[in-house]
Design a protein around this motif. Structure first.
Motif, PDB file in Angstrom:
ATOM      1  N   GLY A 290      46.150  30.554  42.350  1.00 24.67           N
ATOM      2  CA  GLY A 290      46.631  30.155  40.991  1.00 24.67           C
ATOM      3  C   GLY A 290      46.392  31.288  40.408  1.00 24.67           C
ATOM      4  O   GLY A 290      45.366  31.519  40.080  1.00 24.67           O
ATOM      5  N   VAL A 291      47.413  31.599  39.316  1.00 26.65           N
ATOM      6  CA  VAL A 291      47.025  32.746  38.374  1.00 26.65           C
ATOM      7  C   VAL A 291      45.887  32.390  37.078  1.00 26.65           C
ATOM      8  O   VAL A 291      45.067  33.140  37.015  1.00 26.65           O
ATOM      9  N   GLY A 292      45.940  31.413  36.855  1.00 26.02           N
ATOM     10  CA  GLY A 292      45.276  30.941  35.669  1.00 26.02           C
ATOM     11  C   GLY A 292      43.709  30.909  36.252  1.00 26.02           C
ATOM     12  O   GLY A 292      42.965  31.183  35.571  1.00 26.02           O
ATOM     13  N   GLU A 293      43.489  29.979  37.554  1.00 22.09           N
ATOM     14  CA  GLU A 293      42.216  30.162  37.891  1.00 22.09           C
ATOM     15  C   GLU A 293      41.639  31.183  38.263  1.00 22.09           C
ATOM     16  O   GLU A 293      40.457  31.492  37.934  1.00 22.09           O
ATOM     17  N   MET A 294      42.328  32.088  39.049  1.00 23.38           N
ATOM     18  CA  MET A 294      41.851  33.376  39.442  1.00 23.38           C
ATOM     19  C   MET A 294      41.365  34.346  38.213  1.00 23.38           C
ATOM     20  O   MET A 294      40.445  35.117  38.200  1.00 23.38           O
ATOM     21  N   ALA A 295      42.465  34.073  37.205  1.00 24.94           N
ATOM     22  CA  ALA A 295      42.356  34.923  35.974  1.00 24.94           C
ATOM     23  C   ALA A 295      41.043  34.480  35.217  1.00 24.94           C
ATOM     24  O   ALA A 295      40.214  35.464  34.658  1.00 24.94           O
ATOM     25  N   VAL A 296      40.703  33.389  35.201  1.00 25.14           N
ATOM     26  CA  VAL A 296      39.600  32.957  34.538  1.00 25.14           C
ATOM     27  C   VAL A 296      38.255  33.403  35.376  1.00 25.14           C
ATOM     28  O   VAL A 296      37.239  33.946  34.652  1.00 25.14           O
ATOM     29  N   ILE A 297      38.245  33.393  36.460  1.00 22.89           N
ATOM     30  CA  ILE A 297      37.138  33.912  37.482  1.00 22.89           C
ATOM     31  C   ILE A 297      37.058  35.476  37.042  1.00 22.89           C
ATOM     32  O   ILE A 297      35.804  36.071  37.048  1.00 22.89           O
ATOM     33  N   ALA A 298      38.121  36.094  36.867  1.00 21.67           N
ATOM     34  CA  ALA A 298      38.023  37.631  36.845  1.00 21.67           C
ATOM     35  C   ALA A 298      37.556  38.025  35.556  1.00 21.67           C
ATOM     36  O   ALA A 298      36.644  38.933  35.157  1.00 21.67           O
ATOM     37  N   VAL A 299      37.813  37.197  34.391  1.00 13.51           N
ATOM     38  CA  VAL A 299      37.227  37.423  33.083  1.00 13.51           C
ATOM     39  C   VAL A 299      36.036  37.160  33.038  1.00 13.51           C
ATOM     40  O   VAL A 299      35.107  37.890  32.232  1.00 13.51           O
ATOM     41  N   ALA A 300      35.436  36.109  33.556  1.00  8.95           N
ATOM     42  CA  ALA A 300      34.085  35.830  33.507  1.00  8.95           C
ATOM     43  C   ALA A 300      33.119  36.770  34.043  1.00  8.95           C
ATOM     44  O   ALA A 300      32.130  36.877  33.837  1.00  8.95           O
ATOM     45  N   LEU A 301      33.691  37.380  35.153  1.00 10.87           N
ATOM     46  CA  LEU A 301      32.941  38.279  35.952  1.00 10.87           C
ATOM     47  C   LEU A 301      33.290  39.833  35.329  1.00 10.87           C
ATOM     48  O   LEU A 301      32.638  40.939  36.061  1.00 10.87           O
ATOM     49  N   ASP A 302      33.832  39.854  34.497  1.00 12.04           N
ATOM     50  CA  ASP A 302      34.186  41.287  33.624  1.00 12.04           C
ATOM     51  C   ASP A 302      34.944  42.052  34.462  1.00 12.04           C
ATOM     52  O   ASP A 302      34.553  43.315  34.572  1.00 12.04           O
ATOM     53  N   ILE A 303      35.802  41.755  35.454  1.00  5.91           N
ATOM     54  CA  ILE A 303      36.668  42.336  36.290  1.00  5.91           C
ATOM     55  C   ILE A 303      37.988  42.735  35.528  1.00  5.91           C
ATOM     56  O   ILE A 303      38.415  41.454  35.021  1.00  5.91           O
ATOM     57  N   ASP A 304      38.713  43.868  35.675  1.00  8.96           N
ATOM     58  CA  ASP A 304      39.763  44.046  35.000  1.00  8.96           C
ATOM     59  C   ASP A 304      41.067  42.889  35.322  1.00  8.96           C
ATOM     60  O   ASP A 304      41.455  42.972  36.444  1.00  8.96           O
ATOM     61  N   PRO A 305      41.256  42.090  34.041  1.00  8.04           N
ATOM     62  CA  PRO A 305      42.428  40.977  34.531  1.00  8.04           C
ATOM     63  C   PRO A 305      43.548  41.624  34.739  1.00  8.04           C
ATOM     64  O   PRO A 305      44.267  40.952  35.458  1.00  8.04           O
ATOM     65  N   VAL A 306      44.201  42.817  34.278  1.00  4.78           N
ATOM     66  CA  VAL A 306      45.270  43.361  34.551  1.00  4.78           C
ATOM     67  C   VAL A 306      45.486  43.433  36.007  1.00  4.78           C
ATOM     68  O   VAL A 306      46.526  43.230  36.666  1.00  4.78           O
ATOM     69  N   TYR A 307      44.396  43.931  36.600  1.00  7.96           N
ATOM     70  CA  TYR A 307      44.802  44.138  38.177  1.00  7.96           C
ATOM     71  C   TYR A 307      44.711  42.727  39.104  1.00  7.96           C
ATOM     72  O   TYR A 307      45.773  42.676  39.705  1.00  7.96           O
ATOM     73  N   VAL A 308      44.134  41.667  38.718  1.00 11.54           N
ATOM     74  CA  VAL A 308      44.055  40.249  39.368  1.00 11.54           C
ATOM     75  C   VAL A 308      45.527  39.918  38.862  1.00 11.54           C
ATOM     76  O   VAL A 308      45.894  39.451  39.890  1.00 11.54           O
ATOM     77  N   VAL A 309      45.924  39.858  37.655  1.00 12.93           N
ATOM     78  CA  VAL A 309      46.878  38.970  37.195  1.00 12.93           C
ATOM     79  C   VAL A 309      48.079  39.577  37.742  1.00 12.93           C
ATOM     80  O   VAL A 309      49.075  38.924  38.358  1.00 12.93           O
ATOM     81  N   SER A 310      48.339  41.040  37.988  1.00 14.85           N
ATOM     82  CA  SER A 310      49.428  41.733  38.140  1.00 14.85           C
ATOM     83  C   SER A 310      49.829  41.370  39.701  1.00 14.85           C
ATOM     84  O   SER A 310      50.860  41.088  40.177  1.00 14.85           O
ATOM     85  N   HIS A 311      48.689  41.111  40.558  1.00 14.81           N
ATOM     86  CA  HIS A 311      48.842  40.948  42.022  1.00 14.81           C
ATOM     87  C   HIS A 311      49.497  39.409  41.965  1.00 14.81           C
ATOM     88  O   HIS A 311      50.386  39.257  42.917  1.00 14.81           O
ATOM     89  N   HIS A 312      49.017  38.611  41.406  1.00 19.96           N
ATOM     90  CA  HIS A 312      49.337  37.123  41.557  1.00 19.96           C
ATOM     91  C   HIS A 312      50.862  36.953  40.912  1.00 19.96           C
ATOM     92  O   HIS A 312      51.519  36.121  41.304  1.00 19.96           O
TER      93      HIS A 312
END
Length: 342
Positions: A290-312
């Motif tokens: 899910g976009v929201g759940e994976m984005a939450v984890i990405a933000v918490a880990l300080d990973i570029d959310p653009v990269y993660v969200v764009s794929h989802h």
């Protein structure tokens, strides 16, 4: 907010508190998720109001959007290895999942919808339109979500270190007043006919605010509440589900969840080994949680959310565009003889 939502969130608070004491990664999402899931299986009537859930997604979108620098979007071109890997991953998910669920005795059509690489709501809507028993789809997708979200948080935390919910910031009146933008951004997303308007609308506005130098710092309490609603909502997917049904279908759902995680780890390892992209970022981009759940984890880990969200978002767009084709093929499949539903 109804009484059921209040009870569900209260259970989630207990789970979040326990998870925090246990130092569980993403405690205020995984704690409520597991606690509400357990309560649902034991017969407690759980559920989170859809408007509340979607409002939390809007809050999350606004928060993530404020971390996006629009000038960095050109990097999408550099991410083609993981985009191609995601497409292959989707095909393997559909093929492997359909084969696996067909072994359970459910119809071929049900097996296809159970194998959707994400988009639980989309799978249920399409399945219901074709007259398929959506109970199977809902159960297996709920189990996939639980396994994928939990695995993503645990694996990513192990690779990237401890997860921190916030930066210790308090809630200023300016920050809180800007939160009224979330429903307005949701409306804008609907006006623009964006997929997942409650998420992509706020992301667009948040990114514009950030690029213009007017970003908002989300208070920790708002982040915790957002995590709480998201985790409780996923856990409540098991409401009205009996233990016997979990046992009969659950083993296949568990196997499929394990398959999804294993394949994602393998693809992410390959991407991290042969490209400049990191394993953790690729893993979050591939996992169908899910976009929201994976984005939450990405933000918490300080990973570029653009990269993660764009794929989802690309994955969801492809599934949406495939809708008419899936319905057409589904109608043909349903006309063929096959195993009956149990």
């Amino acid at each position: 907010m109804g009484q059921r939502s209040v009870v569900t969130l209260a259970i989630g608070v207990v789970g979040g508190g326990i998870a925090t004491l246990a130092s569980l990664p993403l405690a205020w999402m995984l704690g409520p998720l597991f606690m509400v899931l357990a309560a649902s299986l034991w017969g407690v009537k759980t559920g989170v109001d859809k408007r509340l859930h979607r409002s939390s997604i809007a809050m999350l979108g606004l928060f993530i959007g404020n971390r996006i620098d629009l000038s960095e979007l050109w990097h999408l071109v550099e991410w083609y290895p993981s985009v191609l890997a995601m497409l292959v991953y989707m095909v393997l998910m559909l093929l492997g999942g359909t084969w696996l669920f067909s072994r359970s005795g459910m119809s071929r059509l049900s097996a296809v919808f159970c194998s959707f690489p994400g988009s639980m709501n989309g799978a249920v809507v399409l399945a219901e339109r074709l007259g398929t028993d959506i109970r199977w789809i809902a159960i297996t997708h709920a189990m996939r979500l639980v396994m994928v979200v939990a695995s993503a948080a645990l694996l990513a935390s192990h690779m990237a270190g401890d997860i921190v919910v916030g930066q210790g910031n308090g809630a200023s009146w300016r920050d809180l007043s800007l939160l009224v933008l979330a429903p307005a951004c949701w409306w804008l997303g609907k006006l623009l006919r964006l997929p997942i308007p409650e998420f992509l609308g706020p992301i667009l506005v948040g990114a514009a605010m950030s690029s213009l130098g007017h970003g908002v710092v989300m208070p920790d309490i708002v982040l915790i509440l957002t995590f709480l609603v998201l985790g409780s909502s996923v856990g409540s997917r098991f409401a009205n589900t009996t233990w016997s049904r979990i046992v009969s279908v659950g083993r296949y759902g568990v196997l499929f969840g394990a398959y999804a995680v294993t394949m994602a780890v393998a693809f992410a390892w390959s991407i991290g080994t042969f490209t400049d992209l990191t394993f953790t970022a690729a893993l979050l981009a591939l996992l169908p949680g899910g976009v929201g759940e994976m984005a939450v984890i990405a933000v918490a880990l300080d990973i570029d959310p653009v990269y993660v969200v764009s794929h989802h978002v690309l994955r969801l767009l492809l599934l949406i565009l495939m809708g008419p084709l899936i319905i057409s093929l589904g109608q043909r499949i349903s006309q063929r003889p096959g195993p009956s539903e149990r």
